[in-house]
Structure formats: structure tokens, C-alpha cells
Write an enzyme that holds these catalytic residues in place. Sequence first.
Site, PDB file in Angstrom:
ATOM      1  N   CYS A 223       0.864  -1.197   0.000  1.00  5.76           N
ATOM      2  CA  CYS A 223       0.000   0.000   0.000  1.00  5.76           C
ATOM      3  C   CYS A 223       0.887   1.230   0.000  1.00  5.76           C
ATOM      4  O   CYS A 223       1.999   1.185   0.512  1.00  5.76           O
ATOM      5  CB  CYS A 223      -0.826   0.091   1.268  1.00  5.76           C
ATOM      6  SG  CYS A 223      -2.160  -1.100   1.355  1.00  5.76           S
TER       7      CYS A 223
ATOM      8  N   ARG B  94      -4.761   7.093  -0.460  1.00  7.53           N
ATOM      9  CA  ARG B  94      -3.886   5.921  -0.507  1.00  7.53           C
ATOM     10  C   ARG B  94      -4.224   4.997  -1.679  1.00  7.53           C
ATOM     11  O   ARG B  94      -5.313   5.077  -2.269  1.00  7.53           O
ATOM     12  CB  ARG B  94      -4.067   5.158   0.777  1.00  7.53           C
ATOM     13  CG  ARG B  94      -5.522   4.628   1.033  1.00  7.53           C
ATOM     14  CD  ARG B  94      -5.707   3.161   0.822  1.00  7.53           C
ATOM     15  NE  ARG B  94      -4.773   2.312   1.504  1.00  7.53           N
ATOM     16  CZ  ARG B  94      -4.844   1.986   2.795  1.00  7.53           C
ATOM     17  NH1 ARG B  94      -5.871   2.392   3.516  1.00  7.53           N
ATOM     18  NH2 ARG B  94      -3.935   1.206   3.336  1.00  7.53           N
TER      19      ARG B  94
ATOM     20  N   ASN C 208      -0.076  -1.786   6.011  1.00  5.35           N
ATOM     21  CA  ASN C 208       0.560  -2.970   6.581  1.00  5.35           C
ATOM     22  C   ASN C 208       1.965  -2.639   7.081  1.00  5.35           C
ATOM     23  O   ASN C 208       2.710  -1.913   6.419  1.00  5.35           O
ATOM     24  CB  ASN C 208       0.678  -4.048   5.489  1.00  5.35           C
ATOM     25  CG  ASN C 208      -0.050  -5.295   5.882  1.00  5.35           C
ATOM     26  OD1 ASN C 208      -0.856  -5.303   6.822  1.00  5.35           O
ATOM     27  ND2 ASN C 208       0.219  -6.378   5.176  1.00  5.35           N
TER      28      ASN C 208
HETATM   29  C1  LIG Z   1      -4.091  -5.450   4.017  1.00  3.39           C
HETATM   30  C2  LIG Z   1      -4.412  -3.961   4.170  1.00  3.39           C
HETATM   31  C3  LIG Z   1      -3.108  -3.214   4.015  1.00  3.39           C
HETATM   32  C4  LIG Z   1      -2.571  -3.384   2.619  1.00  3.39           C
HETATM   33  C5  LIG Z   1      -1.082  -3.260   2.672  1.00  3.39           C
HETATM   34  O1  LIG Z   1      -0.487  -2.397   3.289  1.00  3.39           O
HETATM   35  N1  LIG Z   1      -0.420  -4.185   2.005  1.00  3.39           N
HETATM   36  C6  LIG Z   1       1.011  -4.234   2.012  1.00  3.39           C
HETATM   37  C7  LIG Z   1       1.501  -5.645   1.882  1.00  3.39           C
HETATM   38  S1  LIG Z   1       3.182  -5.706   2.343  1.00  3.39           S
HETATM   39  O2  LIG Z   1       3.307  -5.156   3.657  1.00  3.39           O
HETATM   40  O3  LIG Z   1       3.959  -4.952   1.397  1.00  3.39           O
HETATM   41  O4  LIG Z   1       3.526  -7.114   2.315  1.00  3.39           O
HETATM   42  C8  LIG Z   1      -5.004  -3.615   5.536  1.00  3.39           C
HETATM   43  C9  LIG Z   1      -5.333  -2.095   5.628  1.00  3.39           C
HETATM   44  C10 LIG Z   1      -6.541  -1.969   6.573  1.00  3.39           C
HETATM   45  C11 LIG Z   1      -6.735  -3.399   7.100  1.00  3.39           C
HETATM   46  C12 LIG Z   1      -8.135  -3.748   7.633  1.00  3.39           C
HETATM   47  C13 LIG Z   1      -8.546  -2.781   8.748  1.00  3.39           C
HETATM   48  O5  LIG Z   1      -7.527  -2.672   9.737  1.00  3.39           O
HETATM   49  C14 LIG Z   1      -9.872  -3.196   9.397  1.00  3.39           C
HETATM   50  C15 LIG Z   1      -9.918  -4.672   9.844  1.00  3.39           C
HETATM   51  C16 LIG Z   1      -9.112  -4.900  11.128  1.00  3.39           C
HETATM   52  C17 LIG Z   1      -9.215  -6.351  11.570  1.00  3.39           C
HETATM   53  O6  LIG Z   1      -8.468  -6.526  12.746  1.00  3.39           O
HETATM   54  C18 LIG Z   1      -8.678  -7.275  10.476  1.00  3.39           C
HETATM   55  C19 LIG Z   1      -9.504  -7.086   9.210  1.00  3.39           C
HETATM   56  C20 LIG Z   1      -9.512  -5.631   8.706  1.00  3.39           C
HETATM   57  C21 LIG Z   1     -10.573  -5.582   7.612  1.00  3.39           C
HETATM   58  C22 LIG Z   1      -8.122  -5.213   8.149  1.00  3.39           C
HETATM   59  C23 LIG Z   1      -7.678  -6.149   7.000  1.00  3.39           C
HETATM   60  C24 LIG Z   1      -6.318  -5.736   6.389  1.00  3.39           C
HETATM   61  O7  LIG Z   1      -5.302  -5.881   7.343  1.00  3.39           O
HETATM   62  C25 LIG Z   1      -6.356  -4.259   5.899  1.00  3.39           C
HETATM   63  C26 LIG Z   1      -7.343  -4.188   4.726  1.00  3.39           C
END
Ligand SMILES: C[C@H](CCC(=O)NCCS(=O)(=O)O)[C@H]1CC[C@H]2[C@@H]3[C@H](O)C[C@@H]4C[C@H](O)CC[C@]4(C)[C@H]3C[C@H](O)[C@]12C
Length: 318
Positions: free
Chosen positions: A2, A18, A81
Site C-alpha cells: 500500500c 492511498r 501494513n
Molecule cells: C491489508 C491492508 C493493508 C494493505 C497493505 O499495506 N499491504 C502491504 C503488503 S506488504 O506489507 O507490502 O507485504 C489492511 C489495511 C486496513 C486493514 C483492515 C482494517 O484494519 C480493518 C480490519 C481490522 C481487523 O483486525 C482485520 C480485518 C480488517 C478488515 C483489516 C484487513 C487488512 O489488514 C487491511 C485491509
Amino acid sequence: MCTGLRFTDPEGNLYFGRNLDVGIDYGKKLIITPRNYPLPYKFLDDSKTVKATIGMGIVMDDYPLYFDCCNEDGLCIAGLNFPHYAQFSDGPVDGKTNLAPYELMMWVTQEFSSVAEVKQALKNVNLVNKALIDSLPVAPLHWLISDQHEAIVLEQSRQYGLRVFENHLGVLTNSPDFAWQMTNLCNYTGLTPHDAKPQTWTKQNIIPLGVGTGSIGLPGDSVPASRFVKAAYLNANYPTVEGETANVAKFFNILKAVAMVKGSVVNVKGKYEYTVYTACYSAKTKTYYYNLYNDFNLHSCQLTDDQVNGNKLVVMDA
Ligand SMILES: C[C@H](CCC(=O)NCCS(=O)(=O)O)[C@H]1CC[C@H]2[C@@H]3[C@H](O)C[C@@H]4C[C@H](O)CC[C@]4(C)[C@H]3C[C@H](O)[C@]12C
């Protein structure tokens, strides 16, 4: 992966948003939380919302689990993340403002109107490893928080505990930590938007053959460090533009340059990582703009009086 981004236009209006890059689609809704909506907490006294908030996320148990959101005062927050680094306390700590990570978005947007206020309050915050419901994982996130004046990054790790960084670049990606990303940026001081000059190397003339020779070495891969450098470089060098249309276009132009295209990265689960949506909030007009991986139409939703004073969440398909 992200990427989070913010900048202001010459009048000081904030644009914040974002890319959400994932391998699995968690589902996503455009959610407006009105004023006066119940706001339960795990460790603090339950409360009610006071500021209307708009953003993308999912709703569970009537609770808006935002991925990114902005309140009506122009205070914005996005969760990205932060794997291998994010670590939250095993339990609440006496005397602290104990928050579950998923509560941070609503706490920030409901309690405060500016980053200055948030910074002050964060001095006493402890993030506790607790999900909304036990069957949900706790997302290992760090956060970009911004108003029109400044931006900060909030991280809580095992090594350093809770830390807040000033973020002058207006960019956040993923791991490693923000301090590392800032040091890494120093490796790119040679990048310039201006073309290289002709040179003579041991009697041989060499000339730049096309545009872009000043920025050879600008990373183009998808690792967080590369997206950080590229987004910071573009945000720093994109000319200032006037008016909402040009600024929203600027926002999407920068974020699309670090977006993930299916096929470029297959994650450990064998899924394509891709940019599910790109979003930009304009604080001046209280408008949330977004587009999707398979739909480049620019969708928008403005916070209006009837939505902010309702008593239900407004949940729209994105
Ligand atoms: C995966 C998303 C972030 C995407 C990201 O940064 N990817 C990078 C991958 S890497 O690092 O480069 O490997 C995060 C952003 C917001 C998160 C969501 C939000 O925090 C809201 C809830 C919170 C709950 O505890 C889990 C599900 C959830 C619905 C989360 C799922 C997931 O972790 C999300 C969708």
C-alpha cells in the site's frame, strides 16, 4: 502493498489518500459515519461520535472498520501494513489510553480536529493486541495521520514501543520502519528531474539520448522501500497546480505511478497483488474520490448535511 499520500495545494487545502494493494479483496464499502453514532471501546468508556467521517472500509457488528478515513474537520488517517515490525501490548496498561488497533481510526477522527492535538494525546497511548471480535486477526498496521498543516506516522513495535514521526514527505508505504525509510532516502540524493549534461569520458563524448537521464536509478519495483522513494520523489517534484480538478489528478497521477499491476507480483499464497482502489479525500470540499482496479472512472462522494446528521451508518458499494 500500500502507499499513502498527502499534499496541500497553494491555498493550503489538504488532499489525502492511498492505494490499497492486496492479494485478497477483503470487501470494501464507502462508509459515512454520522455524528451521534454509538462508539463502543474495549478499554475506554463507550462514547458517541461527534464528527462525521467518510472513508473506505468494511462494517462488522455495526462498527465501521475503516482502511482510511477523514473527519469533517479535515483530519485524516490511513492504516498500512507493517508486517514483521508492528507489535501491540498483551494487555491494557494502568493510567494509559488503551486502544485496540482497529479503534485508532475512530478515536483519532472523533476526539481531535488537528494533528497537533493527536500528537499530544498519543504521548499516553498504548495499543493493545485486541481485535473487534476474537475470530478476526489483529492487522499489523502503522498509520499516516494528516491535517492541512502537517503529517505524522504512528508505529508501535517490539523494539521501540510507540513512536511518532514527523512526515514532511507526505508518503508512507510498508516495512521496514519509517526511520529506516528516511535513512534509505539519503541513498537517492542524486535523483533530479533535470536531464544529465553531455560528458567526456577518456576522450569519448557521451550524451543523454532522451528525457529522464537525471532520474536514472529511480526505483520502479514494488517493494515498500522502492515505492516509498518513488512516491516521495514524485510528490516532491510534481509542480503545484491550482484547483480541485488538477489537484485530484495530481494525486491519482502520483499514486498510479506506484500502483500494483496484476502479474507483476504473486504473493506466497499464489495470488496476484494488485491495487484494489486508489482514493483521495479533498478536505476543502469534503469529497472522497476513488477509482478501482477495473474501473478508472472517478467516483466521488461528498459529505452532505443530511448524511452527517443521520443516525445510521451510510454504507455504499464501492
Ligand atoms: C491489508 C491492508 C493493508 C494493505 C497493505 O499495506 N499491504 C502491504 C503488503 S506488504 O506489507 O507490502 O507485504 C489492511 C489495511 C486496513 C486493514 C483492515 C482494517 O484494519 C480493518 C480490519 C481490522 C481487523 O483486525 C482485520 C480485518 C480488517 C478488515 C483489516 C484487513 C487488512 O489488514 C487491511 C485491509
